[in-house]
Design an enzyme around this catalytic site. Structure first.
Site, mmCIF file in Angstrom:
data_model
loop_
_atom_site.group_PDB
_atom_site.id
_atom_site.type_symbol
_atom_site.label_atom_id
_atom_site.label_comp_id
_atom_site.label_asym_id
_atom_site.label_seq_id
_atom_site.Cartn_x
_atom_site.Cartn_y
_atom_site.Cartn_z
ATOM 1 N N HIS A 1 -9.496 1.694 4.934
ATOM 2 C CA HIS A 1 -8.217 1.832 5.641
ATOM 3 C C HIS A 1 -8.407 2.801 6.810
ATOM 4 O O HIS A 1 -9.160 3.773 6.693
ATOM 5 C CB HIS A 1 -7.140 2.342 4.676
ATOM 6 N N GLU B 1 -6.688 5.127 7.869
ATOM 7 C CA GLU B 1 -6.398 6.533 7.537
ATOM 8 C C GLU B 1 -7.600 7.188 6.852
ATOM 9 O O GLU B 1 -7.849 8.380 7.034
ATOM 10 C CB GLU B 1 -5.134 6.609 6.670
ATOM 11 N N SER C 1 3.440 -1.989 10.334
ATOM 12 C CA SER C 1 4.883 -2.138 10.580
ATOM 13 C C SER C 1 5.404 -3.529 10.237
ATOM 14 O O SER C 1 6.292 -4.047 10.912
ATOM 15 C CB SER C 1 5.237 -1.753 12.023
ATOM 16 N N GLY D 1 2.810 2.414 10.709
ATOM 17 C CA GLY D 1 3.828 3.444 10.553
ATOM 18 C C GLY D 1 4.589 3.773 11.829
ATOM 19 O O GLY D 1 5.308 4.770 11.875
ATOM 20 N N ASN E 1 0.877 -1.179 0.000
ATOM 21 C CA ASN E 1 0.000 0.000 0.000
ATOM 22 C C ASN E 1 0.911 1.226 0.000
ATOM 23 O O ASN E 1 1.500 1.563 1.026
ATOM 24 C CB ASN E 1 -0.893 -0.035 1.261
ATOM 25 N N TRP E 2 1.033 1.838 -1.166
ATOM 26 C CA TRP E 2 1.953 2.984 -1.282
ATOM 27 C C TRP E 2 1.392 4.259 -0.652
ATOM 28 O O TRP E 2 2.107 5.246 -0.519
ATOM 29 C CB TRP E 2 2.289 3.238 -2.757
ATOM 30 N N LYS E 3 0.119 4.260 -0.310
ATOM 31 C CA LYS E 3 -0.523 5.464 0.261
ATOM 32 C C LYS E 3 -0.290 6.655 -0.675
ATOM 33 O O LYS E 3 -0.251 6.470 -1.893
ATOM 34 C CB LYS E 3 -0.021 5.719 1.687
ATOM 35 N N GLY F 1 2.815 -1.047 4.206
ATOM 36 C CA GLY F 1 2.910 0.351 3.815
ATOM 37 C C GLY F 1 4.348 0.738 3.539
ATOM 38 O O GLY F 1 4.885 0.514 2.450
ATOM 39 N N GLY F 2 5.017 1.312 4.547
ATOM 40 C CA GLY F 2 6.357 1.868 4.384
ATOM 41 C C GLY F 2 7.329 0.942 3.671
ATOM 42 O O GLY F 2 8.039 1.356 2.748
ATOM 43 N N GLU G 1 -5.416 -4.431 10.743
ATOM 44 C CA GLU G 1 -4.342 -3.447 10.912
ATOM 45 C C GLU G 1 -4.583 -2.660 12.195
ATOM 46 O O GLU G 1 -5.373 -1.695 12.198
ATOM 47 C CB GLU G 1 -4.334 -2.471 9.726
HETATM 48 P P1 PGA Z 1 2.944 0.422 7.532
HETATM 49 O O1 PGA Z 1 1.472 0.649 6.935
HETATM 50 O O2 PGA Z 1 3.441 -0.896 6.967
HETATM 51 O O3 PGA Z 1 3.747 1.587 7.043
HETATM 52 O O4 PGA Z 1 2.801 0.358 9.005
HETATM 53 C C1 PGA Z 1 0.562 -0.422 6.774
HETATM 54 C C2 PGA Z 1 -0.753 0.103 6.249
HETATM 55 O O5 PGA Z 1 -1.226 1.151 6.718
HETATM 56 O O6 PGA Z 1 -1.357 -0.517 5.348
#
Ligand code: PGA
Length: 251
Positions: free
Chosen positions: A98, A100, A210, A172, A12-14, A231-232, A166
């Site tokens: 998600h 966010e 994470s 993050g 997930n590149w956000k 994500g990251g 999640e």
């Molecule tokens: P993260 O994000 O791996 O950077 O913690 C995961 C996500 O929000 O899908």
């Protein structure tokens, strides 16, 4: 011994990635084409501006998804993107709900379920995200919160869906739940899905928050963990491919 559900390793590149990041799609796709994973399907969800080009350049070995869709098929919704448009751009998945988006855009369980249903209607597989906040975890409400989110956000029926657990506090932050906590929550998710859907045994339940090359093997080995939403660590193709490699050895 192989887990019976193949892993889904999803990036997930956000809100990250300009045109130049399409090169990273090609790096991942080429590696997967050269060494096809046996235990993992692999997906990258870039920002909407890159979905069509990413799908064109990814080839057969790598799936492309989007990060959100509107519940309606079309109409007067300035700035929004329908599931049908995402499918038309060559994507096969879309992330919905998600944390966010739930936080930044006030998305409710009912809206998330409508988005997931729109995705199904457009021929996409929705990845429905659920997860507790730190305050909810500390108040020992995780299973209650996640259960309510699942019942409110996951469509019933038998069209393919993926669920991503999640924990909001793990996204993050570099923090992750213990293996026992992940096992407990994923097992509870499977049980709740089986009250909702006849295909519960085959629904993939991803862990996200994470997940990195150095903890992926341990997390993917946990019962009822069928992949990761990353994500990251998905922004760097080499670290993302290391997580795929962890799935290959944990499978
Ligand atoms: P993260 O994000 O791996 O950077 O913690 C995961 C996500 O929000 O899908």
């Amino acid at each position: 011994m192989s887990k019976h559900r193949r892993f889904l390793i999803a990036g997930n590149w956000k809100m990250n990635g300009l045109q130049a990041a399409l090169d990273n799609i090609v790096v991942v796709a080429d590696r997967l084409a050269a060494t096809p994973p046996r235990e993992c399907a692999v997906l990258i969800c870039p920002p909407a501006t890159l979905v069509a080009d990413a799908a064109r350049r990814a080839g057969e070995s790598l799936d492309i998804g989007a990060q959100d869709c509107h519940p309606a098929a079309k109409g007067a919704h300035t700035g929004d993107i329908s599931a049908q448009m995402i499918a038309d751009a060559g994507a096969r998945y879309v992330i919905v709900g998600h944390s966010e988006r739930r936080a930044d855009h006030g998305e409710t369980d009912g809206e998330v379920r409508a988005k997931a249903q729109a995705a199904i209607d457009a021929g996409l597989t929705p990845i429905v995200c659920v997860g507790e906040t730190l305050a909810e975890r500390e108040a020992d409400e995780t299973l209650e919160i996640v259960g309510a989110q699942l019942r409110g956000s996951v469509p019933v029926g038998e069209s393919a869906v993926v669920v991503a657990y999640e924990p909001v506090w793990a996204i993050g932050t570099g923090l992750t739940p213990t293996a026992e906590q992940i096992a407990q929550t994923h097992t509870a998710i499977r049980a709740i899905l089986s009250e909702m859907r006849r295909d519960a045994a085959s629904v993939k339940i991803l862990y996200g928050g994470s997940m990195k090359p150095d903890n992926a093997a341990e997390i993917l080995a946990i019962a009822n963990v069928d992949g990761g939403l990353i994500g990251g660590a998905s922004l760097d193709p080499q670290s993302f491919l290391k997580i795929v490699a962890a799935g290959e050895s944990a499978g």
